[in-house]
Write a protein that holds these residues in place. Structure first.
Motif, mmCIF file in Angstrom:
data_model
loop_
_atom_site.group_PDB
_atom_site.id
_atom_site.type_symbol
_atom_site.label_atom_id
_atom_site.label_comp_id
_atom_site.label_asym_id
_atom_site.label_seq_id
_atom_site.Cartn_x
_atom_site.Cartn_y
_atom_site.Cartn_z
ATOM 1 N N ALA A 59 0.830 -1.207 0.000
ATOM 2 C CA ALA A 59 0.000 0.000 0.000
ATOM 3 C C ALA A 59 0.862 1.254 0.000
ATOM 4 C CB ALA A 59 -0.939 -0.013 1.198
ATOM 5 N N ASP A 60 1.909 1.260 0.827
ATOM 6 C CA ASP A 60 2.793 2.428 0.884
ATOM 7 C C ASP A 60 3.508 2.654 -0.454
ATOM 8 O OD1 ASP A 60 2.088 2.964 3.485
ATOM 9 O OD2 ASP A 60 3.894 2.092 4.373
ATOM 10 N N ALA A 61 3.789 1.566 -1.151
ATOM 11 C CA ALA A 61 4.479 1.664 -2.442
ATOM 12 C C ALA A 61 3.502 1.867 -3.598
ATOM 13 C CB ALA A 61 5.301 0.404 -2.682
ATOM 14 N N GLU A 62 2.211 1.947 -3.263
ATOM 15 C CA GLU A 62 1.145 2.112 -4.256
ATOM 16 C C GLU A 62 1.184 0.983 -5.290
ATOM 17 O OE1 GLU A 62 1.480 6.101 -5.770
ATOM 18 O OE2 GLU A 62 0.674 6.973 -3.923
ATOM 19 N N LEU A 63 1.358 -0.225 -4.774
ATOM 20 C CA LEU A 63 1.346 -1.431 -5.593
ATOM 21 C C LEU A 63 0.277 -2.377 -5.065
ATOM 22 C CD1 LEU A 63 5.203 -2.077 -5.789
ATOM 23 C CD2 LEU A 63 3.754 -1.264 -7.655
ATOM 24 N N SER A 64 -0.126 -3.313 -5.880
ATOM 25 C CA SER A 64 -1.095 -4.302 -5.430
ATOM 26 C C SER A 64 -0.860 -5.607 -6.165
ATOM 27 C CB SER A 64 -2.529 -3.810 -5.677
ATOM 28 O OG SER A 64 -2.763 -3.646 -7.066
ATOM 29 N N LEU A 65 -1.385 -6.677 -5.600
ATOM 30 C CA LEU A 65 -1.351 -7.989 -6.218
ATOM 31 C C LEU A 65 -2.771 -8.539 -6.235
ATOM 32 C CD1 LEU A 65 1.740 -9.552 -4.358
ATOM 33 C CD2 LEU A 65 1.672 -8.837 -6.751
ATOM 34 N N PRO A 66 -3.130 -9.312 -7.235
ATOM 35 C CA PRO A 66 -4.428 -9.998 -7.197
ATOM 36 C C PRO A 66 -4.531 -10.846 -5.931
ATOM 37 C CG PRO A 66 -3.398 -10.228 -9.352
ATOM 38 C CD PRO A 66 -2.361 -9.624 -8.452
ATOM 39 N N ASP A 67 -5.732 -11.012 -5.415
ATOM 40 C CA ASP A 67 -5.917 -11.695 -4.128
ATOM 41 C C ASP A 67 -5.206 -13.037 -4.055
ATOM 42 O OD1 ASP A 67 -7.353 -9.627 -3.123
ATOM 43 O OD2 ASP A 67 -9.328 -10.580 -3.333
ATOM 44 N N ALA A 68 -5.402 -13.866 -5.063
ATOM 45 C CA ALA A 68 -4.797 -15.200 -5.026
ATOM 46 C C ALA A 68 -3.276 -15.104 -4.993
ATOM 47 C CB ALA A 68 -5.255 -16.014 -6.235
ATOM 48 N N GLU A 69 -2.709 -14.209 -5.794
ATOM 49 C CA GLU A 69 -1.260 -14.043 -5.821
ATOM 50 C C GLU A 69 -0.746 -13.455 -4.515
ATOM 51 O OE1 GLU A 69 2.229 -11.869 -8.511
ATOM 52 O OE2 GLU A 69 0.129 -11.813 -9.164
ATOM 53 N N ALA A 95 14.228 -13.291 1.841
ATOM 54 C CA ALA A 95 13.023 -12.760 1.193
ATOM 55 C C ALA A 95 13.163 -12.771 -0.318
ATOM 56 C CB ALA A 95 12.736 -11.346 1.682
ATOM 57 N N ARG A 96 14.372 -12.571 -0.820
ATOM 58 C CA ARG A 96 14.581 -12.507 -2.271
ATOM 59 C C ARG A 96 14.362 -13.847 -2.969
ATOM 60 N NH1 ARG A 96 18.328 -8.390 -0.635
ATOM 61 N NH2 ARG A 96 17.732 -6.414 -1.651
ATOM 62 N N GLN A 97 14.146 -14.898 -2.202
ATOM 63 C CA GLN A 97 13.756 -16.177 -2.812
ATOM 64 C C GLN A 97 12.323 -16.127 -3.338
ATOM 65 O OE1 GLN A 97 15.299 -19.789 -0.382
ATOM 66 N NE2 GLN A 97 15.072 -18.119 1.100
ATOM 67 N N VAL A 98 11.562 -15.120 -2.886
ATOM 68 C CA VAL A 98 10.154 -14.988 -3.264
ATOM 69 C C VAL A 98 10.018 -13.835 -4.254
ATOM 70 C CG1 VAL A 98 7.817 -14.579 -2.409
ATOM 71 C CG2 VAL A 98 9.471 -15.824 -0.986
ATOM 72 N N PRO A 99 9.503 -14.066 -5.450
ATOM 73 C CA PRO A 99 9.352 -12.980 -6.433
ATOM 74 C C PRO A 99 8.375 -11.912 -5.950
ATOM 75 C CG PRO A 99 9.131 -15.139 -7.477
ATOM 76 C CD PRO A 99 9.103 -15.376 -6.000
ATOM 77 N N LEU A 100 8.774 -10.640 -6.095
ATOM 78 C CA LEU A 100 7.921 -9.510 -5.751
ATOM 79 C C LEU A 100 7.884 -8.556 -6.945
ATOM 80 C CD1 LEU A 100 9.063 -8.744 -2.074
ATOM 81 C CD2 LEU A 100 6.983 -9.902 -2.800
ATOM 82 N N PRO A 101 6.842 -7.745 -7.062
ATOM 83 C CA PRO A 101 6.678 -6.911 -8.260
ATOM 84 C C PRO A 101 7.684 -5.781 -8.416
ATOM 85 C CG PRO A 101 4.917 -6.485 -6.675
ATOM 86 C CD PRO A 101 5.660 -7.684 -6.188
ATOM 87 N N ASP A 102 8.445 -5.475 -7.374
ATOM 88 C CA ASP A 102 9.434 -4.398 -7.459
ATOM 89 C C ASP A 102 10.609 -4.782 -6.556
ATOM 90 O OD1 ASP A 102 10.996 -2.082 -7.155
ATOM 91 O OD2 ASP A 102 9.268 -0.755 -7.276
ATOM 92 N N PRO A 103 11.839 -4.772 -7.058
ATOM 93 C CA PRO A 103 12.997 -5.152 -6.231
ATOM 94 C C PRO A 103 13.152 -4.296 -4.981
ATOM 95 C CG PRO A 103 13.607 -5.054 -8.546
ATOM 96 C CD PRO A 103 12.224 -4.488 -8.454
#
Length: 230
Positions: free
Chosen positions: A27-37, A87-95
């Protein structure tokens, strides 16, 4: 007993859930993921032990991080490297999110005291029993205590990263006893980790363990301390 030493995470305070942690940072980064993801990502972060103070890693620590993980509480740099590394073992939408997640866990809003923590600390103060916090940690937790009103009842903080020593090394407990000017044999150590916190026994301290549970599931787990100190 002349003094009681408390662990921090899982003893006096508990970190927010992984879902809350991830949601706040997105939320702070103004990003979101679909619920399932989102839910799959939170579960994956849980499995690798990415949230400091959360669940222990279920998956094997990568070989390149194994040494850092073992000594992560000896410095701020090692602590950040260990947790952002797993944590970097898990893909996230922004490094940038890996460091933002780490930063979030150091904020007072990410932590809640156990329901009976302030009453137990206040009662110890009223009885003239000195209180110390001895924590394996890589950052300054004092603002968390101040924000939640527990700081007035703590006489000393002994944090592993400030001394380059981590529990169960008895020297960390000895430092706390010296700061409180108490004999270890008149001191009770309270924690949730039998290996780390149990290290106080080598110094002559009595040791009492509590369960590392969510705040809502442990409303009065600290009250036994008042009976143990007499």
């Amino acid at each position: 007993m002349a003094a009681v030493l408390f662990d921090f995470s899982g003893t006096l305070f508990r970190i927010e859930s992984t879902e809350s942690w991830l949601r706040a940072v997105l939320a702070d980064a103004e990003l979101s993921l679909p619920d399932a993801e989102f839910h799959l990502t939170a579960q994956a972060l849980d499995r690798v032990g990415a949230l400091p103070g959360g669940t222990h890693p279920v998956e094997r620590i990568p070989d390149e991080l194994a040494h850092v993980w073992e000594i992560r509480d000896k410095s701020a740099e090692l602590h950040r490297a260990a947790y952002t590394g797993v944590a970097r073992q898990v893909p996230l939408p922004d490094p940038a999110l890996y460091d933002l997640l780490y930063d979030r866990h150091m904020t007072p809003t990410a932590w809640l005291p156990y329901p009976d923590a302030i009453d137990v600390l206040r009662t110890l103060r009223e009885r003239g029993i000195r209180v110390g916090v001895v924590s394996n940690i890589g950052w300054d937790l004092r603002p968390v205590f101040r924000e939640h009103g527990l700081d007035p009842y703590v006489d000393t903080y002994v944090l592993s990263y400030e001394h380059g020593i981590q529990k169960p090394d008895a020297r960390l407990f000895a430092t706390a006893c010296a700061a409180l000017d108490v004999d270890p044999r008149d001191t009770l150590m309270v924690g949730d980790d039998r290996r780390a916190d149990g290290g106080a026994a080598a110094l002559g301290c009595s040791v009492h363990f509590v369960d590392h549970l969510p705040v809502a599931e442990r409303p009065d787990g600290l009250r036994a301390v008042l009976d143990l100190v007499g």
